[in-house]
Design a protein around this motif. Structure first.
Motif, PDB file in Angstrom:
ATOM      1  N   ALA A 155       1.074  -0.977   0.323  1.00  0.00           N
ATOM      2  CA  ALA A 155      -0.166   0.047  -0.428  1.00  0.00           C
ATOM      3  C   ALA A 155       1.079   1.375   0.033  1.00  0.00           C
ATOM      4  CB  ALA A 155      -0.874   0.234   1.203  1.00  0.00           C
ATOM      5  N   TYR A 156       2.253   0.613   0.355  1.00  0.00           N
ATOM      6  CA  TYR A 156       2.794   2.027   0.739  1.00  0.00           C
ATOM      7  C   TYR A 156       3.573   2.767  -0.978  1.00  0.00           C
ATOM      8  CZ  TYR A 156       6.758   5.230   1.486  1.00  0.00           C
ATOM      9  OH  TYR A 156       7.788   6.354   1.502  1.00  0.00           O
ATOM     10  N   ARG A 157       2.423   4.241  -1.284  1.00  0.00           N
ATOM     11  CA  ARG A 157       2.986   4.682  -2.277  1.00  0.00           C
ATOM     12  C   ARG A 157       4.465   4.559  -3.200  1.00  0.00           C
ATOM     13  NH1 ARG A 157       1.165   9.080  -3.353  1.00  0.00           N
ATOM     14  NH2 ARG A 157       0.723   9.236  -5.712  1.00  0.00           N
ATOM     15  N   GLY A 158       5.550   5.179  -1.377  1.00  0.00           N
ATOM     16  CA  GLY A 158       7.052   5.681  -1.825  1.00  0.00           C
ATOM     17  C   GLY A 158       8.003   5.104  -3.442  1.00  0.00           C
ATOM     18  N   VAL A 159       8.668   5.228  -3.817  1.00  0.00           N
ATOM     19  CA  VAL A 159       9.840   4.201  -4.409  1.00  0.00           C
ATOM     20  C   VAL A 159      10.801   4.041  -4.228  1.00  0.00           C
ATOM     21  CG1 VAL A 159      10.306   3.724  -6.240  1.00  0.00           C
ATOM     22  CG2 VAL A 159       7.757   4.239  -6.189  1.00  0.00           C
ATOM     23  N   ALA A 160      11.292   5.927  -3.640  1.00  0.00           N
ATOM     24  CA  ALA A 160      12.591   5.806  -3.510  1.00  0.00           C
ATOM     25  C   ALA A 160      13.423   4.591  -2.438  1.00  0.00           C
ATOM     26  CB  ALA A 160      13.230   7.433  -3.371  1.00  0.00           C
ATOM     27  N   TYR A 161      12.374   5.598  -1.275  1.00  0.00           N
ATOM     28  CA  TYR A 161      12.821   4.854   0.415  1.00  0.00           C
ATOM     29  C   TYR A 161      12.470   3.485   0.365  1.00  0.00           C
ATOM     30  CZ  TYR A 161      12.397   4.364   5.077  1.00  0.00           C
ATOM     31  OH  TYR A 161      13.421   3.731   6.338  1.00  0.00           O
ATOM     32  N   PRO A 162      11.742   2.663  -0.372  1.00  0.00           N
ATOM     33  CA  PRO A 162      11.897   1.197  -0.295  1.00  0.00           C
ATOM     34  C   PRO A 162      12.658   1.244  -1.336  1.00  0.00           C
ATOM     35  CG  PRO A 162       9.562   2.313  -1.297  1.00  0.00           C
ATOM     36  CD  PRO A 162      10.072   2.977  -0.517  1.00  0.00           C
ATOM     37  N   ALA A 163      13.223   0.953  -1.963  1.00  0.00           N
ATOM     38  CA  ALA A 163      14.108   1.021  -2.970  1.00  0.00           C
ATOM     39  C   ALA A 163      14.885   0.865  -2.743  1.00  0.00           C
ATOM     40  CB  ALA A 163      14.180   2.222  -3.959  1.00  0.00           C
ATOM     41  N   SER A 164      15.840   1.972  -1.596  1.00  0.00           N
ATOM     42  CA  SER A 164      17.103   2.493  -0.771  1.00  0.00           C
ATOM     43  C   SER A 164      17.319   1.381  -0.118  1.00  0.00           C
ATOM     44  CB  SER A 164      17.299   3.645  -0.462  1.00  0.00           C
ATOM     45  OG  SER A 164      16.327   3.544   0.268  1.00  0.00           O
ATOM     46  N   LYS A 165      15.975   0.931   0.690  1.00  0.00           N
ATOM     47  CA  LYS A 165      15.838   0.185   1.514  1.00  0.00           C
ATOM     48  C   LYS A 165      16.490  -1.558   1.216  1.00  0.00           C
ATOM     49  CE  LYS A 165      16.165   2.495   5.055  1.00  0.00           C
ATOM     50  NZ  LYS A 165      17.160   3.150   6.176  1.00  0.00           N
ATOM     51  N   ALA A 166      15.638  -1.606  -0.070  1.00  0.00           N
ATOM     52  CA  ALA A 166      15.814  -2.989  -0.812  1.00  0.00           C
ATOM     53  C   ALA A 166      17.497  -3.475  -0.709  1.00  0.00           C
ATOM     54  CB  ALA A 166      15.327  -3.237  -1.178  1.00  0.00           C
ATOM     55  N   ALA A 167      17.896  -1.937  -0.955  1.00  0.00           N
ATOM     56  CA  ALA A 167      19.567  -2.073  -1.403  1.00  0.00           C
ATOM     57  C   ALA A 167      20.415  -2.533  -0.386  1.00  0.00           C
ATOM     58  CB  ALA A 167      20.040  -0.625  -2.548  1.00  0.00           C
ATOM     59  N   LEU A 168      19.899  -2.035   0.881  1.00  0.00           N
ATOM     60  CA  LEU A 168      20.488  -2.385   1.853  1.00  0.00           C
ATOM     61  C   LEU A 168      20.577  -3.306   2.733  1.00  0.00           C
ATOM     62  CD1 LEU A 168      21.529  -0.578   4.200  1.00  0.00           C
ATOM     63  CD2 LEU A 168      19.938  -0.517   5.701  1.00  0.00           C
ATOM     64  N   ASN A 169      19.078  -3.827   2.019  1.00  0.00           N
ATOM     65  CA  ASN A 169      19.126  -5.655   1.862  1.00  0.00           C
ATOM     66  C   ASN A 169      19.746  -6.109   1.703  1.00  0.00           C
ATOM     67  OD1 ASN A 169      17.282  -5.149   4.436  1.00  0.00           O
ATOM     68  ND2 ASN A 169      15.379  -6.258   2.990  1.00  0.00           N
ATOM     69  N   MET A 170      20.395  -6.140   0.292  1.00  0.00           N
ATOM     70  CA  MET A 170      21.043  -6.366   0.221  1.00  0.00           C
ATOM     71  C   MET A 170      23.074  -6.453  -0.366  1.00  0.00           C
ATOM     72  SD  MET A 170      21.571  -8.916  -2.396  1.00  0.00           S
ATOM     73  CE  MET A 170      20.366  -9.288  -3.733  1.00  0.00           C
ATOM     74  N   LEU A 171      23.058  -5.314   0.611  1.00  0.00           N
ATOM     75  CA  LEU A 171      24.189  -5.093   1.081  1.00  0.00           C
ATOM     76  C   LEU A 171      24.634  -6.156   2.749  1.00  0.00           C
ATOM     77  CD1 LEU A 171      23.975  -1.346   1.050  1.00  0.00           C
ATOM     78  CD2 LEU A 171      25.585  -2.368  -0.475  1.00  0.00           C
ATOM     79  N   THR A 172      23.105  -6.068   3.079  1.00  0.00           N
ATOM     80  CA  THR A 172      23.496  -6.932   4.093  1.00  0.00           C
ATOM     81  C   THR A 172      24.135  -8.327   4.048  1.00  0.00           C
ATOM     82  OG1 THR A 172      22.078  -5.403   5.333  1.00  0.00           O
ATOM     83  CG2 THR A 172      22.233  -7.729   6.809  1.00  0.00           C
ATOM     84  N   VAL A 173      23.126  -8.950   3.051  1.00  0.00           N
ATOM     85  CA  VAL A 173      23.614 -10.015   2.789  1.00  0.00           C
ATOM     86  C   VAL A 173      24.837  -9.969   1.757  1.00  0.00           C
ATOM     87  CG1 VAL A 173      23.096 -12.393   1.229  1.00  0.00           C
ATOM     88  CG2 VAL A 173      21.300 -10.804   2.077  1.00  0.00           C
ATOM     89  N   LYS A 174      25.891  -8.933   1.388  1.00  0.00           N
ATOM     90  CA  LYS A 174      26.590  -9.552   0.388  1.00  0.00           C
ATOM     91  C   LYS A 174      27.770  -9.414   1.954  1.00  0.00           C
ATOM     92  CE  LYS A 174      26.928 -10.739  -3.112  1.00  0.00           C
ATOM     93  NZ  LYS A 174      26.761 -11.998  -3.324  1.00  0.00           N
ATOM     94  N   TYR A 175      27.977  -8.225   2.920  1.00  0.00           N
ATOM     95  CA  TYR A 175      28.425  -7.865   3.359  1.00  0.00           C
ATOM     96  C   TYR A 175      28.986  -9.377   4.574  1.00  0.00           C
ATOM     97  CZ  TYR A 175      30.062  -3.220   2.797  1.00  0.00           C
ATOM     98  OH  TYR A 175      30.282  -2.344   1.748  1.00  0.00           O
ATOM     99  N   ALA A 176      27.253 -10.086   4.956  1.00  0.00           N
ATOM    100  CA  ALA A 176      27.708 -11.070   6.102  1.00  0.00           C
ATOM    101  C   ALA A 176      28.699 -12.451   5.436  1.00  0.00           C
ATOM    102  CB  ALA A 176      26.101 -11.198   6.118  1.00  0.00           C
ATOM    103  N   GLU A 177      28.280 -11.846   3.494  1.00  0.00           N
ATOM    104  CA  GLU A 177      28.950 -13.201   2.919  1.00  0.00           C
ATOM    105  C   GLU A 177      30.538 -13.185   3.629  1.00  0.00           C
ATOM    106  OE1 GLU A 177      28.999 -15.412  -1.046  1.00  0.00           O
ATOM    107  OE2 GLU A 177      27.545 -13.459  -0.777  1.00  0.00           O
ATOM    108  N   ALA A 178      30.813 -11.941   2.700  1.00  0.00           N
ATOM    109  CA  ALA A 178      32.202 -11.325   3.033  1.00  0.00           C
ATOM    110  C   ALA A 178      32.902 -11.394   4.039  1.00  0.00           C
ATOM    111  CB  ALA A 178      32.099 -10.035   1.914  1.00  0.00           C
ATOM    112  N   PHE A 179      32.297 -11.388   5.782  1.00  0.00           N
ATOM    113  CA  PHE A 179      32.779 -11.123   6.870  1.00  0.00           C
ATOM    114  C   PHE A 179      31.947 -11.977   7.211  1.00  0.00           C
ATOM    115  CE2 PHE A 179      33.163  -7.234   4.341  1.00  0.00           C
ATOM    116  CZ  PHE A 179      34.227  -7.053   4.713  1.00  0.00           C
TER     117      PHE A 179
END
Length: 236
Positions: A155-179
């Protein structure tokens, strides 16, 4: 003694997280772009203040030098964020009106700023016996929730904020794998009333900070590379 840095911590969720971690025995540094607000918050909380603008390389480098001189870092809470598409408690920039400028402004803090901080502080975290990173994400970042009819994330209409946090989630996965020796997780604090959403949220900061505090205290054998809310694992 556990040393913790919380970015964007002179108010809201960062402030409450600092308060709770001080009570838990952490030595807490609060990062604040505004020096006077940061000093005032640090005095109230009994923490130490760092002038820290995560969008500025020099500011981040200076903060690293302070913590390095003071003995290091064990826990990093990436809390600083903005929601450029919000105004007066209402989403005003949906997909039809989204511009590259709004997206760029949002990603500059929520994604690039977080990467800047991670890159700068990784050497200190790697020296810790029990390093922890907590990335403050959002339920709106969940792709599966955003694709589910009736879910608030859809229902949330915004795009930029959820897209940025989805990118943050991917960073979380990749950094956890790397370290793998670090505990690196993303958290969903819930719809909390803060300046980020013009205080339109339905939760208190005390409720929202609960999962941030819990994951900041993750043990060396705890989870890593996950996405969690106060009630348990979140769907990606």
């Amino acid at each position: 003694m556990t040393t913790t840095l919380i970015t964007g911590a002179n108010k809201g969720l960062g402030y409450e997280t600092a308060r709770r971690l001080v009570a838990a025995g952490h030595t807490v540094y609060i990062g604040s772009r505004d020096i006077e607000r940061g000093r005032r918050a640090a005095e109230e909380l009994g923490t130490r203040m760092l002038r820290l603008d995560i969008t500025d390389d020099a500011s981040v480098r200076a903060a690293v030098k302070v913590l390095e001189a003071d003995g290091g870092l064990d826990v990093l809470v990436n809390n600083a964020a903005l929601q450029a598409e919000m105004s007066d408690g209402a989403v005003v920039v949906g997909a039809a009106d989204l511009t590259a400028e709004v997206m760029r402004e949002t990603f500059e803090t929520n994604v690039f700023g977080t990467v800047r901080v991670l890159h700068a502080f990784l050497p200190l975290l790697q020296r810790s016996a029990a390093p922890v990173v907590v990335n403050v994400s959002s339920g709106t970042a969940s792709l599966s929730r955003a694709a589910t009819p009736g879910d608030p994330a859809r229902a949330y209409r915004g795009v930029a904020y959820p897209a940025s946090k989805a990118a943050l989630n991917m960073l979380t996965v990749k950094y956890a794998e790397a370290f793998p020796t670090m505990r690196i997780n993303a958290v969903e604090p819930g719809y909390t009333a803060t300046d980020l959403n013009q205080h339109a949220g339905t939760q208190t900061v005390e409720q929202g900070a609960e999962i941030i505090v819990r994951m900041a205290r993750t043990a060396p054998d705890g989870p890593t590379g996950g996405f969690f809310s106060a009630t348990g694992p979140m769907p990606w």
